[in-house]
Design a protein around this motif. Structure first.
Motif, PDB file in Angstrom:
ATOM      1  N   ASP A 189       0.845  -1.202   0.000  1.00  0.00           N
ATOM      2  CA  ASP A 189       0.000   0.000   0.000  1.00  0.00           C
ATOM      3  C   ASP A 189       0.877   1.247   0.000  1.00  0.00           C
ATOM      4  N   PHE A 190       0.632   2.134  -0.962  1.00  0.00           N
ATOM      5  CA  PHE A 190       1.348   3.404  -1.064  1.00  0.00           C
ATOM      6  C   PHE A 190       0.427   4.525  -0.590  1.00  0.00           C
ATOM      7  N   ASN A 191       0.969   5.464   0.186  1.00  0.00           N
ATOM      8  CA  ASN A 191       0.178   6.592   0.686  1.00  0.00           C
ATOM      9  C   ASN A 191       0.215   7.742  -0.331  1.00  0.00           C
ATOM     10  N   GLU A 192      -0.110   7.419  -1.569  1.00  0.00           N
ATOM     11  CA  GLU A 192      -0.115   8.410  -2.652  1.00  0.00           C
ATOM     12  C   GLU A 192      -0.845   7.831  -3.858  1.00  0.00           C
ATOM     13  N   ALA A 193      -1.243   8.710  -4.760  1.00  0.00           N
ATOM     14  CA  ALA A 193      -1.880   8.314  -6.013  1.00  0.00           C
ATOM     15  C   ALA A 193      -0.999   8.752  -7.181  1.00  0.00           C
ATOM     16  N   ASN A 194      -1.507   8.607  -8.393  1.00  0.00           N
ATOM     17  CA  ASN A 194      -0.824   9.033  -9.627  1.00  0.00           C
ATOM     18  C   ASN A 194       0.477   8.280  -9.884  1.00  0.00           C
ATOM     19  N   LEU A 195       0.575   7.058  -9.419  1.00  0.00           N
ATOM     20  CA  LEU A 195       1.730   6.225  -9.740  1.00  0.00           C
ATOM     21  C   LEU A 195       1.597   5.681 -11.158  1.00  0.00           C
ATOM     22  N   VAL A 212      -2.188   5.649 -12.845  1.00  0.00           N
ATOM     23  CA  VAL A 212      -3.364   5.238 -12.077  1.00  0.00           C
ATOM     24  C   VAL A 212      -3.651   6.318 -11.040  1.00  0.00           C
ATOM     25  N   ASN A 213      -4.608   7.203 -11.366  1.00  0.00           N
ATOM     26  CA  ASN A 213      -4.944   8.284 -10.437  1.00  0.00           C
ATOM     27  C   ASN A 213      -6.302   8.097  -9.778  1.00  0.00           C
ATOM     28  N   ALA A 214      -7.074   7.131 -10.260  1.00  0.00           N
ATOM     29  CA  ALA A 214      -8.368   6.805  -9.647  1.00  0.00           C
ATOM     30  C   ALA A 214      -8.814   5.458 -10.187  1.00  0.00           C
ATOM     31  N   GLY A 215      -9.653   4.784  -9.431  1.00  0.00           N
ATOM     32  CA  GLY A 215     -10.164   3.511  -9.910  1.00  0.00           C
ATOM     33  C   GLY A 215      -9.125   2.406  -9.840  1.00  0.00           C
ATOM     34  N   LYS A 216      -9.248   1.447 -10.773  1.00  0.00           N
ATOM     35  CA  LYS A 216      -8.447   0.237 -10.691  1.00  0.00           C
ATOM     36  C   LYS A 216      -7.805  -0.098 -12.036  1.00  0.00           C
ATOM     37  N   PHE A 217      -6.535  -0.508 -11.971  1.00  0.00           N
ATOM     38  CA  PHE A 217      -5.811  -1.037 -13.129  1.00  0.00           C
ATOM     39  C   PHE A 217      -5.524  -2.505 -12.867  1.00  0.00           C
ATOM     40  N   VAL A 218      -5.788  -3.358 -13.868  1.00  0.00           N
ATOM     41  CA  VAL A 218      -5.550  -4.787 -13.713  1.00  0.00           C
ATOM     42  C   VAL A 218      -4.697  -5.305 -14.867  1.00  0.00           C
ATOM     43  N   LEU A 231      -3.674  -2.505  -9.322  1.00  0.00           N
ATOM     44  CA  LEU A 231      -3.425  -1.259  -8.594  1.00  0.00           C
ATOM     45  C   LEU A 231      -4.764  -0.564  -8.438  1.00  0.00           C
ATOM     46  N   GLU A 232      -5.107  -0.218  -7.197  1.00  0.00           N
ATOM     47  CA  GLU A 232      -6.376   0.465  -6.946  1.00  0.00           C
ATOM     48  C   GLU A 232      -6.131   1.711  -6.117  1.00  0.00           C
ATOM     49  N   VAL A 233      -6.704   2.833  -6.569  1.00  0.00           N
ATOM     50  CA  VAL A 233      -6.618   4.096  -5.836  1.00  0.00           C
ATOM     51  C   VAL A 233      -7.972   4.360  -5.197  1.00  0.00           C
ATOM     52  N   ASN A 234      -7.964   4.602  -3.875  1.00  0.00           N
ATOM     53  CA  ASN A 234      -9.246   4.811  -3.192  1.00  0.00           C
ATOM     54  C   ASN A 234      -9.522   6.290  -2.973  1.00  0.00           C
ATOM     55  N   SER A 235     -10.574   6.586  -2.229  1.00  0.00           N
ATOM     56  CA  SER A 235     -10.995   7.981  -2.049  1.00  0.00           C
ATOM     57  C   SER A 235     -10.051   8.767  -1.154  1.00  0.00           C
ATOM     58  N   PHE A 236      -9.121   8.082  -0.502  1.00  0.00           N
ATOM     59  CA  PHE A 236      -8.120   8.760   0.329  1.00  0.00           C
ATOM     60  C   PHE A 236      -6.787   8.897  -0.405  1.00  0.00           C
ATOM     61  N   ASP A 237      -6.791   8.677  -1.713  1.00  0.00           N
ATOM     62  CA  ASP A 237      -5.597   8.775  -2.566  1.00  0.00           C
ATOM     63  C   ASP A 237      -4.489   7.828  -2.110  1.00  0.00           C
ATOM     64  N   LYS A 238      -4.878   6.684  -1.590  1.00  0.00           N
ATOM     65  CA  LYS A 238      -3.932   5.616  -1.288  1.00  0.00           C
ATOM     66  C   LYS A 238      -4.002   4.590  -2.421  1.00  0.00           C
ATOM     67  N   THR A 239      -2.829   4.076  -2.804  1.00  0.00           N
ATOM     68  CA  THR A 239      -2.764   3.098  -3.892  1.00  0.00           C
ATOM     69  C   THR A 239      -2.400   1.737  -3.329  1.00  0.00           C
ATOM     70  N   ARG A 240      -3.260   0.771  -3.575  1.00  0.00           N
ATOM     71  CA  ARG A 240      -2.975  -0.605  -3.165  1.00  0.00           C
ATOM     72  C   ARG A 240      -2.507  -1.404  -4.376  1.00  0.00           C
TER      73      ARG A 240
END
Length: 485
Positions: free
Chosen positions: A184-190, A210-216, A261-270
């Motif tokens: 889990d990354f504490n950032e988005a836009n990776l 990946v700035n929102a939603g999910k990439f598979v 890779l999934e970015v949630n509403s808190f701009d964390k990337t899993r």
């Protein structure tokens, strides 16, 4: 090197140039704190995110910890039911129909050495110097155990992970997903770099922000395949071959894989990587265990080039095996493009003589040497040399190839069978197909059921007979068909 700060319940995994860090929360979950260039962390508080309250419509984990929600934490593993609605690490359907899991820290072990997995290929360490951390988690609801395994390859800047799910309950459980790693990354836009292609056009690099939603990145072909490779890279804007932080993840597994890779509403990337959960279900009786494939992680500050060097070094030293690991490979000539199925001893010897003149060191006889194999519609599965093509058998041809000063290799495809074959006519039940239903063919062949011990035993004997019948130095083990029906 692995360090544990018991008072703060913090774990640090150090390689030569990197550090991976997580801690045990007061609620028992594992919070991921850091993965990057090497640090000496005297005060873990500097990495810990403060939470004053659980925002808006989020779920509080319990009444004693209303200040935070699992949805807004970076975690080492995850599941559904307690407020974290992102990509889960593990999913089940229990005997009572429920699917909520609540894995919390139970205890840990730090050992030395790398044991191979029981059921799957894995990395190895000849010197048994690898530091090994096991985190034991216990499910509060049903008593399941989950083991998280971390292996630290210091010199290669690699940390590998795997997981084992143990059904310690009294009832059966249906395991629907078990990932191999989660970051889990504490950032988005990776930026995620994935590698795609098809027949004759493999490994095309594709970059996605990946700035929102999910990439598979995944495959459902039954094998890792040329469609989507299980290796991905994660980076930030500006990273190139020589500069910039980047992460690499690979999977030691050749079946259906899944990287998301999934970015949630808190701009964390899993980021998760493991077996593809689509259509996956593994029934575990009480006492049964399931282990996930090994995932390989590496980090580099020196761009994609540095990351590649880490991976290359790891694969050369801890994946590749045998006498050829540290030796230069021979120059090889394969008969396929020259002859296709139109082979016999005379034509193969003529080709071998010419190849010897050109400096070839290893001659490989491809498809067409067995049974009534004159095209790709028949005889696959009948692994007996064709006497019309090879009147002196495999040994006779091999001896003549060796006399020319060349090593001899052979082509096989043991998992496959043609309907027009003696094997299929004798054992139609050994093929993977749905009785009474039309079957969609691939390369005019079907897949043998290697979940059937009879099939495994039979094909092991067949291959043993083939490989021991002559001085065979090399085997081209092919797989030309993906799964269907």
């Amino acid at each position: 090197m692995i360090q544990k700060h018991s008072e703060q319940q913090v774990f640090l995994l150090h390689t030569k140039n990197t550090t991976y860090c997580f801690r045990v929360l007061s609620t028992g979950q594992l919070e991921h704190l850091y993965y990057g260039s090497k640090i000496t962390m005297c005060d873990p508080q500097s990495f810990i995110e403060k939470h004053a309250f659980g925002p808006g419509n989020t779920i509080a984990y319990d009444n004693e910890h209303t200040e935070f929600t699992l949805e807004d934490l970076c975690l080492e593993m995850s599941s559904f039911g307690k407020g974290d609605i992102r990509e889960p690490f593990v999913e089940v359907v229990c005997a009572d129909g429920s699917s909520t899991l609540d894995f919390i820290y139970d205890h840990d072990e730090i050992t030395k050495g790398k044991e191979e997995l029981e059921t799957l290929p894995s990395s190895y360490d000849e010197k048994q110097e690898v530091d090994h951390l096991i985190i034991f988690l216990k499910d509060r609801n049903h008593g399941f155990f989950l083991e998280l395994h971390y292996y630290v390859y210091e010199e290669e800047d690699v940390i590998s992970r795997t997981a084992r799910f143990i059904n310690t309950s009294d009832n059966d459980v249906s395991l629907r997903r078990l990932m191999s790693t989660q970051i889990d990354f504490n950032e988005a836009n990776l930026i995620v770099s994935s590698f795609h292609g098809g027949w004759t056009k493999e490994m095309k690099k594709v970059d996605s922000v990946v700035n929102a939603g999910k990439f598979v990145n995944a495959t459902f072909a039954g094998c890792s395949s040329n469609r989507s490779n299980p290796f991905i890279m994660i980076s930030r804007e500006g990273t190139n071959e020589r500069m910039g932080d980047c992460y690499g993840l690979n999977l030691i597994y050749s079946g259906n894989h899944y990287e998301a890779l999934e970015v949630n509403s808190f701009d964390k990337t899993r980021v998760v990587s493991g077996i593809n959960p689509s259509n996956f279900a593994f029934q575990l009786s009480s006492g049964d265990t399931f282990e996930a494939p090994e995932a390989v992680m590496t980090f580099s500050m020196e761009g994609f080039g540095g990351l590649s060097q880490n991976m290359h070094s790891f694969i050369r030293k801890h994946i590749v095996r045998g006498v050829w690991r540290d030796k230069e490979r021979p120059v090889l000539l394969n008969s396929w493009e020259a002859n296709y199925f139109d082979i016999d001893e005379g034509k193969l010897l003529a080709l071998a003589k010419k190849s010897k003149e050109e400096g070839i060191e290893l001659f490989v006889m491809d498809d067409g040497w067995f049974g009534e194999r004159s095209d790709d519609k028949r005889a696959l599965g009948d692994w007996i040399p064709n006497k019309k093509k090879l009147p002196h058998g495999l040994k006779g041809l091999c001896d003549k190839i060796n006399a020319l000063g060349l090593d001899f290799g052979i082509w096989v495809e043991p998992e496959m069978v043609n309907v027009d074959s003696d094997l299929y006519r004798t054992h139609p039940d050994w093929s993977m197909e749905i009785p009474g239903c039309q079957h969609s063919e691939g390369r005019n062949q079907r897949i043998l059921d290697f979940a059937n011990p009879e099939v495994v035993s039979y094909m092991t004997r067949q291959m043993k007979e083939v490989f021991s019948s002559a001085n065979i130095a090399y085997v081209k083990w092919d797989m030309n068909r993906i799964f269907s029906d």
